[in-house]
Design a protein around this motif. Structure first.
Motif, PDB file in Angstrom:
ATOM      1  N   PHE A 111       0.854  -1.188   0.000  1.00 54.89           N
ATOM      2  CA  PHE A 111       0.000   0.000   0.000  1.00 54.89           C
ATOM      3  C   PHE A 111       0.883   1.228   0.000  1.00 54.89           C
ATOM      4  O   PHE A 111       1.793   1.357   0.820  1.00 54.89           O
ATOM      5  CB  PHE A 111      -0.913  -0.004   1.222  1.00 54.89           C
ATOM      6  N   ASP A 112       0.644   2.145  -0.941  1.00 51.27           N
ATOM      7  CA  ASP A 112       1.408   3.374  -1.050  1.00 51.27           C
ATOM      8  C   ASP A 112       0.427   4.543  -1.088  1.00 51.27           C
ATOM      9  O   ASP A 112      -0.171   4.839  -2.124  1.00 51.27           O
ATOM     10  CB  ASP A 112       2.269   3.352  -2.317  1.00 51.27           C
ATOM     11  N   PHE A 113       0.239   5.165   0.077  1.00 56.14           N
ATOM     12  CA  PHE A 113      -0.749   6.244   0.153  1.00 56.14           C
ATOM     13  C   PHE A 113      -0.343   7.427  -0.728  1.00 56.14           C
ATOM     14  O   PHE A 113      -1.179   8.043  -1.384  1.00 56.14           O
ATOM     15  CB  PHE A 113      -0.915   6.695   1.604  1.00 56.14           C
ATOM     16  N   ASP A 114       0.935   7.749  -0.743  1.00 52.74           N
ATOM     17  CA  ASP A 114       1.389   8.895  -1.538  1.00 52.74           C
ATOM     18  C   ASP A 114       1.152   8.664  -3.026  1.00 52.74           C
ATOM     19  O   ASP A 114       0.743   9.580  -3.750  1.00 52.74           O
ATOM     20  CB  ASP A 114       2.876   9.166  -1.283  1.00 52.74           C
ATOM     21  N   GLY A 137      -9.013   6.475   4.253  1.00 50.09           N
ATOM     22  CA  GLY A 137      -9.756   7.504   3.538  1.00 50.09           C
ATOM     23  C   GLY A 137      -9.753   7.353   2.034  1.00 50.09           C
ATOM     24  O   GLY A 137     -10.035   8.317   1.311  1.00 50.09           O
ATOM     25  N   VAL A 138      -9.455   6.144   1.532  1.00 46.47           N
ATOM     26  CA  VAL A 138      -9.420   5.909   0.088  1.00 46.47           C
ATOM     27  C   VAL A 138     -10.209   4.649  -0.233  1.00 46.47           C
ATOM     28  O   VAL A 138     -10.551   3.861   0.659  1.00 46.47           O
ATOM     29  CB  VAL A 138      -7.970   5.773  -0.425  1.00 46.47           C
ATOM     30  N   TRP A 139     -10.479   4.445  -1.522  1.00 48.39           N
ATOM     31  CA  TRP A 139     -11.177   3.231  -1.934  1.00 48.39           C
ATOM     32  C   TRP A 139     -10.852   2.910  -3.375  1.00 48.39           C
ATOM     33  O   TRP A 139     -10.321   3.752  -4.113  1.00 48.39           O
ATOM     34  CB  TRP A 139     -12.684   3.350  -1.718  1.00 48.39           C
ATOM     35  N   PHE A 140     -11.171   1.673  -3.754  1.00 46.16           N
ATOM     36  CA  PHE A 140     -11.072   1.267  -5.151  1.00 46.16           C
ATOM     37  C   PHE A 140     -12.476   1.368  -5.726  1.00 46.16           C
ATOM     38  O   PHE A 140     -13.385   0.644  -5.286  1.00 46.16           O
ATOM     39  CB  PHE A 140     -10.522  -0.151  -5.281  1.00 46.16           C
ATOM     40  N   PRO A 141     -12.689   2.257  -6.707  1.00 41.41           N
ATOM     41  CA  PRO A 141     -14.047   2.696  -7.036  1.00 41.41           C
ATOM     42  C   PRO A 141     -14.792   1.888  -8.100  1.00 41.41           C
ATOM     43  O   PRO A 141     -15.891   2.280  -8.491  1.00 41.41           O
ATOM     44  CB  PRO A 141     -13.805   4.116  -7.537  1.00 41.41           C
ATOM     45  N   VAL A 142     -14.245   0.781  -8.565  1.00 43.22           N
ATOM     46  CA  VAL A 142     -14.979  -0.037  -9.543  1.00 43.22           C
ATOM     47  C   VAL A 142     -15.940  -0.922  -8.740  1.00 43.22           C
ATOM     48  O   VAL A 142     -15.667  -2.084  -8.460  1.00 43.22           O
ATOM     49  CB  VAL A 142     -14.022  -0.871 -10.412  1.00 43.22           C
ATOM     50  N   ASP A 143     -17.067  -0.335  -8.373  1.00 42.54           N
ATOM     51  CA  ASP A 143     -17.947  -0.958  -7.377  1.00 42.54           C
ATOM     52  C   ASP A 143     -19.063  -1.753  -8.052  1.00 42.54           C
ATOM     53  O   ASP A 143     -20.181  -1.283  -8.208  1.00 42.54           O
ATOM     54  CB  ASP A 143     -18.522   0.099  -6.427  1.00 42.54           C
ATOM     55  N   VAL A 144     -18.755  -2.961  -8.394  1.00 43.67           N
ATOM     56  CA  VAL A 144     -19.724  -3.829  -9.055  1.00 43.67           C
ATOM     57  C   VAL A 144     -20.766  -4.316  -8.051  1.00 43.67           C
ATOM     58  O   VAL A 144     -20.555  -4.282  -6.841  1.00 43.67           O
ATOM     59  CB  VAL A 144     -19.025  -5.021  -9.725  1.00 43.67           C
ATOM     60  N   SER A 145     -21.897  -4.797  -8.572  1.00 40.10           N
ATOM     61  CA  SER A 145     -23.001  -5.190  -7.698  1.00 40.10           C
ATOM     62  C   SER A 145     -22.672  -6.427  -6.870  1.00 40.10           C
ATOM     63  O   SER A 145     -23.286  -6.663  -5.838  1.00 40.10           O
ATOM     64  CB  SER A 145     -24.264  -5.445  -8.522  1.00 40.10           C
ATOM     65  N   THR A 146     -21.704  -7.212  -7.306  1.00 39.91           N
ATOM     66  CA  THR A 146     -21.302  -8.412  -6.566  1.00 39.91           C
ATOM     67  C   THR A 146     -20.101  -8.142  -5.666  1.00 39.91           C
ATOM     68  O   THR A 146     -19.331  -9.049  -5.354  1.00 39.91           O
ATOM     69  CB  THR A 146     -20.975  -9.562  -7.542  1.00 39.91           C
ATOM     70  N   ALA A 147     -19.948  -6.906  -5.220  1.00 39.03           N
ATOM     71  CA  ALA A 147     -18.762  -6.502  -4.463  1.00 39.03           C
ATOM     72  C   ALA A 147     -18.551  -7.330  -3.203  1.00 39.03           C
ATOM     73  O   ALA A 147     -17.425  -7.477  -2.741  1.00 39.03           O
ATOM     74  CB  ALA A 147     -18.857  -5.017  -4.090  1.00 39.03           C
ATOM     75  N   THR A 272      -1.720  -4.314  -9.045  1.00 37.72           N
ATOM     76  CA  THR A 272      -1.611  -3.021  -8.371  1.00 37.72           C
ATOM     77  C   THR A 272      -2.662  -2.082  -8.937  1.00 37.72           C
ATOM     78  O   THR A 272      -2.751  -1.887 -10.162  1.00 37.72           O
ATOM     79  CB  THR A 272      -0.209  -2.428  -8.534  1.00 37.72           C
ATOM     80  N   LEU A 273      -3.459  -1.528  -8.051  1.00 33.89           N
ATOM     81  CA  LEU A 273      -4.626  -0.750  -8.431  1.00 33.89           C
ATOM     82  C   LEU A 273      -4.449   0.720  -8.074  1.00 33.89           C
ATOM     83  O   LEU A 273      -3.802   1.058  -7.075  1.00 33.89           O
ATOM     84  CB  LEU A 273      -5.862  -1.286  -7.700  1.00 33.89           C
ATOM     85  N   ASN A 274      -5.053   1.576  -8.853  1.00 39.92           N
ATOM     86  CA  ASN A 274      -5.093   3.003  -8.551  1.00 39.92           C
ATOM     87  C   ASN A 274      -6.272   3.276  -7.617  1.00 39.92           C
ATOM     88  O   ASN A 274      -7.358   2.721  -7.795  1.00 39.92           O
ATOM     89  CB  ASN A 274      -5.247   3.825  -9.829  1.00 39.92           C
ATOM     90  N   LEU A 275      -6.060   4.145  -6.651  1.00 41.83           N
ATOM     91  CA  LEU A 275      -7.077   4.462  -5.658  1.00 41.83           C
ATOM     92  C   LEU A 275      -7.533   5.909  -5.794  1.00 41.83           C
ATOM     93  O   LEU A 275      -6.848   6.734  -6.413  1.00 41.83           O
ATOM     94  CB  LEU A 275      -6.530   4.229  -4.248  1.00 41.83           C
ATOM     95  N   VAL A 276      -8.675   6.210  -5.211  1.00 41.25           N
ATOM     96  CA  VAL A 276      -9.183   7.582  -5.169  1.00 41.25           C
ATOM     97  C   VAL A 276      -9.680   7.859  -3.758  1.00 41.25           C
ATOM     98  O   VAL A 276     -10.013   6.931  -3.009  1.00 41.25           O
ATOM     99  CB  VAL A 276     -10.325   7.813  -6.188  1.00 41.25           C
ATOM    100  N   PRO A 277      -9.744   9.143  -3.380  1.00 38.05           N
ATOM    101  CA  PRO A 277     -10.262   9.470  -2.041  1.00 38.05           C
ATOM    102  C   PRO A 277     -11.733   9.080  -1.910  1.00 38.05           C
ATOM    103  O   PRO A 277     -12.508   9.156  -2.863  1.00 38.05           O
ATOM    104  CB  PRO A 277     -10.097  10.991  -1.956  1.00 38.05           C
ATOM    105  N   LEU A 278     -12.107   8.638  -0.720  1.00 36.51           N
ATOM    106  CA  LEU A 278     -13.516   8.376  -0.453  1.00 36.51           C
ATOM    107  C   LEU A 278     -14.296   9.680  -0.505  1.00 36.51           C
ATOM    108  O   LEU A 278     -13.859  10.686   0.075  1.00 36.51           O
ATOM    109  CB  LEU A 278     -13.685   7.750   0.934  1.00 36.51           C
ATOM    110  N   PRO A 279     -15.424   9.699  -1.177  1.00 35.88           N
ATOM    111  CA  PRO A 279     -16.237  10.919  -1.166  1.00 35.88           C
ATOM    112  C   PRO A 279     -16.760  11.185   0.235  1.00 35.88           C
ATOM    113  O   PRO A 279     -17.191  10.260   0.945  1.00 35.88           O
ATOM    114  CB  PRO A 279     -17.373  10.604  -2.146  1.00 35.88           C
ATOM    115  N   GLY A 280     -16.736  12.436   0.634  1.00 35.06           N
ATOM    116  CA  GLY A 280     -17.157  12.770   1.987  1.00 35.06           C
ATOM    117  C   GLY A 280     -18.656  12.722   2.181  1.00 35.06           C
ATOM    118  O   GLY A 280     -19.141  12.392   3.273  1.00 35.06           O
ATOM    119  N   HIS A 281     -19.398  13.033   1.117  1.00 36.11           N
ATOM    120  CA  HIS A 281     -20.851  13.118   1.260  1.00 36.11           C
ATOM    121  C   HIS A 281     -21.525  12.649  -0.028  1.00 36.11           C
ATOM    122  O   HIS A 281     -20.993  12.823  -1.124  1.00 36.11           O
ATOM    123  CB  HIS A 281     -21.279  14.556   1.569  1.00 36.11           C
ATOM    124  N   LYS A 282     -22.689  12.046   0.150  1.00 31.80           N
ATOM    125  CA  LYS A 282     -23.471  11.574  -0.990  1.00 31.80           C
ATOM    126  C   LYS A 282     -24.933  11.961  -0.808  1.00 31.80           C
ATOM    127  O   LYS A 282     -25.437  12.015   0.314  1.00 31.80           O
ATOM    128  CB  LYS A 282     -23.383  10.053  -1.145  1.00 31.80           C
TER     129      LYS A 282
END
Length: 1005
Positions: A111-114, A137-147, A272-282
């Motif tokens: 895991f490499d946060f930077d 505070g991050v996630w992998f955003p390819v959120d399939v229905s069978t997650a 190795t996957l690219n990550l994005v910040p978790l959205p704060g609000h939805k």
């Protein structure tokens, strides 16, 4: 499991299988599964296909995989990697060695946060990965229905997309690099093409460049320019055609060629996957549409608001969701009137105010488009999550329809530009109608990929209709410049359409790529290139001649024994489906292999799998084994064989699948049916007979409790009971007592009663304080309580009433029916007057609402079921109606931890416990998120089950209880649950029935 093979070919396959199994056992540390039952459980996925694999390897290490690949290369045996086995197109179905990554190769290795990257093994589940990432505070955003069950390796193989691809792209857009193993043993990193190292990789990169340059014009001409295009190989990495760039700087990343290749080019060791910040609000806006066409036509305007998701749910799915007790209250909150379709429009970002503003813009937009008041605004996180769970269950909800006709995946992945979406769906609906069927629409309206599956009977004429519909649908896709394969991959269902989509030149180029990586053709052959036809009947799960064996079931399965007419949207009467097994086989066949039972999130299903992680001990694995046995595919007498007994053995009858399986598999009842058929042939062990008949001899034990309790008081007796009977010596047994509840319980006359208290065997003989507490609470609330007793005409009226649960658990259905008839006869006079029947033990009382209805007991059983309540359910209903007059005072304890009995969860009866405990002033009630406690009736008392039983308890229940402060109340309504808690905490603490807690609150008043 396949079409009959010539004898010579069959002999060769058996010889190869035997030799490969021998060599694997000698050289790898992993689990080797080559027996018939294991192969059968791995023979299919969530598609319509089935093929008997050569065998299954569950590797413990990557070294196991490397050895297996070398052996397969040496023996010319095909192989494929598998994750959750949830592919809808047959990607991992074939006569090959299956390598199941999910059990052991599931770690986060870097895991490499930077750098915003994470490196994982291929078997890690998406939800598990995101749970690991969430604290950062991050996630992998390819959120399939069978997650909850799909693995990252499988997602990479398919080039999965998910609901939020409009914001985050597909799998291919989110992979940084892949460490892969080629068929020749080469280990290489597939990342930036400019960084390729080693002679083998250098030659691969050079060849790929040559092919890509040679076919550049053809790539530009034939590759669909839509986001959702996952068919074939991503040869356009050098000259991207996707509407979303593969890389930020336009460079070629070789891992993107492996993504979507379905394991045909290489084995993924790490990714190795690219990550994005978790959205704060939805925020979530649910747009209700009066017509389906409007929903499709207006999507193109909604996406201009830049939502991160726009998901469709059509009327058919709305209705099916409302038929599911777990989903009905959730979907109802999203509806305004009776819409023909709804769109779930999500906005996400850093600030709540911004997402609320964008939600208001959606409301304004819909008003401007002529639909004022059409949006349900959801800002509550839990409400949003619950509705997304319904949407995620879309396919499985559709598959819950009964009858041989089922929604079939083969054109569900077509993607078209949004400007053509409404017209495309309207025309395709016409094609369905032309072929005498219909489809249910849902999923990714935002990107023009709507999952639609026509309802086809693949046992009778379905293959012909599938071909005809595919040809007409493909013509439309080409007309609209779309993609035939938009998310779920190619597999056996769509590989033949790769050449149609990309043309002969690119098809030959794809074959060159396959040969470049895998010259011997051992990596998942028959997918993407050189593939069979999608309607090759020899590859179907229901092959020509498929037939269930004749069987006279003990329980009534007629509700599943039906046929459906998709065009007329009708289902035939129960018992008319032509099932030789009386509907039992068709009930088993409801499992579509979606793998939802592999989840580890909140809920109960499936406790044995959560401990063993073996496919055999999974709801799906059991259903598949039952189906194969009932159709004669595992040999003669397979249904009552030792293999089947081993498969059913760890099913604890929790009924978690009854509520949580979207297709309605009820493995607890299926186990009863199996045990009935098995004990008729093989009989029962003495221990099982003792437990089953306990209600029959319990009154004698109560007369001599000291003698019957000697097993736990006499030194050495526990060890003898284990050796002779099979009761674990590490377990205490329930304590017999002479002061039974029914011995001196005071009852009002039947004519004066306004409530019947049904005292079960366990709360009468072992824990009579619970029944006394309940009796006192009900009296304090002003109820005139009649204590249930046998009818005057009952020939066994000297023996207390019994629900028959212990008999059912042993498969003694005939004896259970005798007990059930006694109960019905005794309670019918009260039920006919509308007087409620109240019970304490969930497994007992809820049998009146469940098994009593499938034992052929007539309308009286149905009336009793409607009039039966758990103690806490009755009090909660009375409180809601304003009729409960119960004065309670605060207790010294201010916190209560609640563990729900599995059957309470299955019948949504946990909330009432929380509600009635909430009536006690100052008491804070917290529900423990736990699966089965592991005791499960007599399951945990069995010496062979003890370790598994305790492992179930240690998953979450016992750790949560150990953290509890000494003054925290522990509440559990199930007698088995309380016993497990006492044993698990070494009798330092005990849990109580809710009735006892309420009684103490009364006593202080």
């Amino acid at each position: 499991m396949n079409a009959p093979m010539p004898a010579a070919a069959l002999n060769r396959l058996d010889s190869v299988r035997s030799e490969l199994a021998r060599r694997l056992r000698n050289e790898v540390r992993g689990e080797i599964l080559f027996d018939r039952g294991s192969r059968g459980r791995y023979a299919t996925d969530a598609s319509i296909y089935q093929a008997d694999p050569v065998g299954v390897l569950i590797p413990r290490t990557l070294d196991d995989v490397r050895i297996a690949v070398a052996l397969c290369r040496d023996m010319k045996v095909p192989l494929a990697a598998r994750g959750a086995g949830t592919s809808q197109c047959g990607q991992t179905v074939g006569e090959l060695l299956l390598i199941d990554n999910s059990k052991y190769l599931n770690r986060v290795t870097g895991f490499d946060f930077d750098a915003m990257t994470v490196t994982v093994e291929p078997g890690i589940v998406l939800d598990h990965l995101n749970a690991w990432l969430k604290p950062h505070g991050v996630w992998f955003p390819v959120d399939v229905s069978t997650a909850a069950q799909c693995t990252i390796g499988g997602m990479a193989g398919n080039n999965s997309c998910g609901s939020r691809s409009i914001a985050y792209g597909n799998m291919v857009h989110n992979v940084h690099h892949i460490d892969a193993l080629l068929a020749d043993g080469t280990q290489a990193r597939f990342g930036n093409a400019a960084d390729a190292a080693g002679s083998r990789m250098t030659s691969i990169v050079a060849a790929l460049h040559r092919i890509a340059e040679r076919e550049r014009e053809e790539i530009e001409r034939m590759f669909p320019r839509v986001l959702r295009r996952v068919g074939g190989y991503n040869l356009d990495i050098f000259h991207p055609q996707s509407v979303r760039p593969y890389t930020a700087d336009g460079s070629a990343n070789l891992s993107h060629l492996l993504v979507g290749s379905e394991g045909t080019l290489a084995y993924t060791q790490q990714i190795t996957l690219n990550l994005v910040p978790l959205p704060g609000h939805k925020t979530l806006g649910v747009v209700n549409f009066p017509t389906f066409y409007q929903a499709m036509d207006l999507t193109r305007h909604i996406v201009k608001l830049e939502p991160c998701a726009v998901e469709l749910v059509d009327r058919t799915m709305i209705d099916l969701a409302r038929d599911n007790p777990a989903f009905k209250p959730v979907i109802d909150q999203a509806l305004i009137g009776a819409p023909q379709a709804i769109l779930l429009v999500e906005f996400a970002g850093d600030t709540a105010s911004e997402q609320t503003r964008r939600l208001k813009l959606l409301v304004e937009l819909m008003s401007d488009l002529g639909l004022p008041g059409s949006v349900v605004e959801m800002t509550d996180t839990s409400a949003q999550k619950a509705l997304w769970e319904v949407r995620k269950a879309g396919l499985n909800i559709m598959m819950s329809m009964r009858g041989d006709g089922k929604p079939v995946s083969f054109i569900e992945d077509c993607a078209v530009p949004l400007e053509h979406l409404a017209q495309y769906t309207e025309r395709l609906t016409g094609i369905f109608r032309k072929h005498g069927t219909r489809g249910t629409w849902y999923a990714h309206a935002s990107v023009g990929t709507l999952h639609v599956r026509p309802i086809l009977d693949m046992r009778s004429g379905g293959a012909e209709k599938m071909r005809a519909i595919a040809e007409e649908a493909s013509a439309m896709v080409r007309e609209y410049k779309g993609a035939f394969s938009g998310e779920h991959g190619d597999g056996l269902a769509r590989s033949e359409w790769v050449s149609w989509q990309f043309g002969p030149r690119l098809t030959r180029a794809f074959e060159e790529i396959k040969d470049l990586f895998d010259p011997d053709g051992i990596m998942n052959p028959g997918k993407i290139v050189r593939c069979p036809k999608m309607d090759d009947a020899s590859l179907f799960r229901f092959k020509p001649g498929y037939q269930a064996i004749p069987l006279v079931p003990a329980l009534d399965w007629s509700a599943w024994n039906v046929q459906n007419d998709p065009d007329a949207n009708t289902t035939s009467a129960p018992g008319t489906g032509g099932d030789p097994a009386g509907g039992f086989a068709k009930a088993v066949e409801m499992c579509n292999n979606n793998g939802h039972c592999r989840k580890f999130d909140a809920g109960t299903m499936c406790p044995s799998y959560r401990v063993t992680r073996d496919e055999q001990h999974l709801t799906r694995g059991r259903a598949n084994t039952l189906r194969l046995a009932l159709s004669g595919q595992l040999g003669a007498d397979a249904f009552t064989s030792d293999e089947m007994r081993d498969t059913m053995d760890l099913c604890v009858g929790c009924k978690g699948c009854r509520r949580e399986c979207p297709t309605g598999i009820d493995m607890a009842k299926m186990k009863i049916e199996f045990l009935y058929q098995s004990q008729k042939k093989h009989g029962l062990r003495l221990k099982d007979r003792l437990v089953a008949t306990l209600p029959h001899w319990a009154r004698w034990a109560a007369r001599f409790p000291a003698f019957f309790n000697m097993r736990d008081t006499l030194p050495g007796a526990a060890l003898i009971s284990e050796k002779w009977l099979g009761f674990s010596a590490r377990r205490s047994l329930p304590k017999w007592r002479s002061d039974t509840f029914l011995r001196d319980a005071q009852s009002v006359d039947a004519a004066a009663a306004d409530l019947v208290l049904f005292a079960d065997t366990f709360n009468n003989y072992f824990e009579s304080e619970n029944a006394r507490a309940a009796h006192r609470v009900l009296q304090a609330a002003g109820y005139r309580v009649y204590i249930a007793k046998p009818a005057p005409s009952d020939a066994a009226r000297a023996r207390p009433l019994c629900c028959g649960r212990t008999y059912l658990a042993a498969g003694l259905v005939d004896q259970a029916k005798v007990e059930a008839r006694r109960v019905i006869e005794a309670l019918e006079p009260f039920v006919s007057r509308g007087i409620p029947v109240v019970g304490l033990e969930p497994s007992c009382l809820l049998s009146l609402r469940d098994e009593f209805l499938v034992m052929g007991l007539g309308s009286s059983a149905a009336s009793l079921a409607k009039n039966s309540y758990l103690f806490e359910e009755f009090l909660a209903l009375e409180h809601k109606a304003g009729r409960l007059h119960l004065k309670l005072a605060a207790l010294p304890q201010k916190r209560a931890l609640l563990h729900g009995h599995c059957h309470q969860k299955a019948f949504d009866a946990i909330k009432p416990v929380q509600q009635v405990l909430g009536l006690i002033p100052e008491l804070k009630v917290e529900l423990i998120e736990s699966s089965c406690c592991g005791m499960a009736g007599s399951f945990g008392f069995d010496a062979q089950h003890y370790d598994i039983s305790m492992q179930m308890a240690e998953l979450s229940l016992l750790p949560a209880l150990r953290k509890a402060e000494p003054d925290t109340l522990l509440v559990a309504d199930g007698t088995s649950c309380r016993h497990q808690i006492a044993d698990g905490l070494h009798h330092t603490r005990k849990a109580e029935h809710v009735a006892c807690v309420l009684e103490r609150a009364l006593a202080r008043n």
